[in-house]
Write an enzyme that holds these catalytic residues in place. Structure first.
Site, PDB file in Angstrom:
ATOM      1  N   ASP A  93     -10.126  -5.671  -2.929  1.00  0.00           N
ATOM      2  CA  ASP A  93      -9.481  -4.664  -2.077  1.00  0.00           C
ATOM      3  C   ASP A  93     -10.371  -3.422  -2.037  1.00  0.00           C
ATOM      4  O   ASP A  93     -10.646  -2.821  -3.083  1.00  0.00           O
ATOM      5  CB  ASP A  93      -8.114  -4.339  -2.700  1.00  0.00           C
ATOM      6  CG  ASP A  93      -7.279  -3.380  -1.886  1.00  0.00           C
ATOM      7  OD1 ASP A  93      -7.865  -2.514  -1.200  1.00  0.00           O
ATOM      8  OD2 ASP A  93      -6.044  -3.491  -1.952  1.00  0.00           O
ATOM      9  N   SER A 146       0.833  -1.195   0.000  1.00  0.00           N
ATOM     10  CA  SER A 146       0.000   0.000   0.000  1.00  0.00           C
ATOM     11  C   SER A 146       0.875   1.256   0.000  1.00  0.00           C
ATOM     12  O   SER A 146       1.636   1.467  -0.942  1.00  0.00           O
ATOM     13  CB  SER A 146      -0.964  -0.065   1.193  1.00  0.00           C
ATOM     14  OG  SER A 146      -1.985   0.863   1.041  1.00  0.00           O
ATOM     15  N   HIS A 154      -7.300  -6.141   1.099  1.00  0.00           N
ATOM     16  CA  HIS A 154      -6.104  -5.309   1.299  1.00  0.00           C
ATOM     17  C   HIS A 154      -5.283  -5.776   2.502  1.00  0.00           C
ATOM     18  O   HIS A 154      -4.262  -5.186   2.809  1.00  0.00           O
ATOM     19  CB  HIS A 154      -6.569  -3.858   1.535  1.00  0.00           C
ATOM     20  CG  HIS A 154      -5.500  -2.813   1.372  1.00  0.00           C
ATOM     21  ND1 HIS A 154      -4.901  -2.541   0.162  1.00  0.00           N
ATOM     22  CD2 HIS A 154      -4.926  -1.954   2.259  1.00  0.00           C
ATOM     23  CE1 HIS A 154      -4.015  -1.558   0.318  1.00  0.00           C
ATOM     24  NE2 HIS A 154      -4.011  -1.188   1.583  1.00  0.00           N
TER      25      HIS A 154
HETATM   26  N1  GSH Z   1      -7.259   2.255   9.476  1.00  0.00           N
HETATM   27  C1  GSH Z   1      -7.852   2.049   8.185  1.00  0.00           C
HETATM   28  C2  GSH Z   1      -7.220   0.889   7.494  1.00  0.00           C
HETATM   29  C3  GSH Z   1      -5.792   1.112   7.277  1.00  0.00           C
HETATM   30  C4  GSH Z   1      -5.180  -0.035   6.571  1.00  0.00           C
HETATM   31  O1  GSH Z   1      -5.835  -0.876   5.956  1.00  0.00           O
HETATM   32  N2  GSH Z   1      -3.904  -0.066   6.662  1.00  0.00           N
HETATM   33  C5  GSH Z   1      -3.207  -1.109   5.971  1.00  0.00           C
HETATM   34  C6  GSH Z   1      -2.099  -0.476   5.167  1.00  0.00           C
HETATM   35  S1  GSH Z   1      -2.775   0.752   4.066  1.00  0.00           S
HETATM   36  C7  GSH Z   1      -2.593  -2.055   6.965  1.00  0.00           C
HETATM   37  O2  GSH Z   1      -1.690  -2.774   6.629  1.00  0.00           O
HETATM   38  N3  GSH Z   1      -3.086  -2.058   8.210  1.00  0.00           N
HETATM   39  C8  GSH Z   1      -2.483  -2.839   9.273  1.00  0.00           C
HETATM   40  C9  GSH Z   1      -3.013  -4.195   9.423  1.00  0.00           C
HETATM   41  O3  GSH Z   1      -3.827  -4.660   8.618  1.00  0.00           O
HETATM   42  O4  GSH Z   1      -2.560  -4.861  10.358  1.00  0.00           O
HETATM   43  C10 GSH Z   1      -9.295   1.804   8.306  1.00  0.00           C
HETATM   44  O5  GSH Z   1      -9.741   1.682   9.432  1.00  0.00           O
HETATM   45  O6  GSH Z   1      -9.955   1.726   7.267  1.00  0.00           O
END
Ligand code: GSH
Length: 288
Positions: A228, A151, A261
């Site tokens: 995604d 990402s 994602h």
């Molecule tokens: N915080 C966001 C999502 C953020 C998100 O998906 N971050 C990805 C990278 S862009 C990630 O790897 N999050 C950490 C995880 O899944 O452990 C939401 O609540 O929608």
């Protein structure tokens, strides 16, 4: 001068060692944290190394905990490095209030706009300071360095490889923000970190860099889940593929039905990425 590392935690893992470090960063002016997986072969020889750049909201722990990469790194003899996604505790008001900007959202560039420009220098941190720490203090081969990410970190992997092709031989990405100057995440971060000039944004946009004639050192492997939730609005891998086709830059983009994602997607395909990097990095060695 050798930068002094504090070991925060160490764990045996697939007969290698998973370590978490902290150090004072000269580039950022604050403590920074990173993690290293040293596979069992690390005591015997200098090994290829892969940097993994994580996405929004992540830390130096996320990839090591969630991707399941160590099993394959131990088999292949690949050192893994991941790092925090931004400076933290900078004292900038509201730095942790918005997950798309500030803490956890460094976008792997050097900010030029106040108040961010004082500390948010992730490109220099990665390509200069952390790169040197890893080459000097870990058993890695300086000719065998790869970069990957997810990402925001996929954007980081692609743009750092395009901007510093002499530092990274192999490149891959999971669901990268492939055209940040043309999506809400990138528009918000770039306007705050870089100001309003499109030329400045394009210096940190993989699609624009390819269109401007930059080349990746080797063919990148990119995986994208078709379920995604960020694909349509934020990621735009098709823009990157179109720019690559136009520029004659080879690219492998794999589209996977039903994958989202998350790290469940990453953990499904991490073995392919590690094998891709290992193959490219060790082929170069044999050729060279
Ligand atoms: N915080 C966001 C999502 C953020 C998100 O998906 N971050 C990805 C990278 S862009 C990630 O790897 N999050 C950490 C995880 O899944 O452990 C939401 O609540 O929608």
């Amino acid at each position: 001068m050798t930068i002094k590392l504090e070991i925060r935690n160490q764990h045996r893992c697939f007969d290698g060692t998973q370590s978490y470090y902290q150090h004072h960063s000269e580039v950022i002016g604050l403590p920074m944290r990173f993690s290293v997986y040293a596979p069992p072969q690390a005591g015997k020889q200098r090994l290829p190394v892969l940097f993994f750049l994580a996405g929004l909201t992540c830390t130096e722990e996320t990839f090591m905990i969630k991707a399941g990469a160590q099993r394959y790194a131990a088999e292949l003899g690949l050192v893994l490095v991941s790092m925090d996604t931004s400076p933290r505790n900078t004292g900038i008001p509201g730095e942790g209030d918005d997950w798309e900007i500030g803490a956890g959202a460094g976008f792997y560039l050097d900010a030029t706009q106040a108040p961010w420009s004082q500390y948010f220098r992730m490109e220099s941190y990665l390509t200069q300071e952390l790169y040197r720490i890893i080459l000097e203090q870990f058993p890695v081969n300086p000719e065998q360095v790869g970069i990957t990410g997810h990402s925001m970190g996929g954007h980081g992997a692609l743009t750092l490889a395009l901007r510093h092709p002499e530092l990274y031989r192999s490149v891959s990405a999971f669901a990268p923000i492939a055209a940040p100057a043309s999506c809400p995440w990138g528009e918000k971060a770039f306007s705050l970190y870089l100001g309003e000039s499109p030329e400045d944004w394009h210096q940190h946009d993989a699609t624009a860099l390819i269109a401007a004639g930059h080349h990746l050192p080797t063919t990148p492997l990119i995986d994208q889940g078709m379920a995604d939730p960020f694909l349509a609005k934020q990621l735009h891998p098709d823009y990157l593929v179109a720019a690559c086709e136009q520029a004659g830059q080879p690219i492998t983009l794999r589209r996977h039905a039903d994958y989202d994602h998350s790290y469940f997607f990453i953990s499904t395909f991490i073995e392919d990425h590690l094998r891709h990097h290992h193959t490219v990095l060790t082929l170069d060695q044999m050729d060279g």
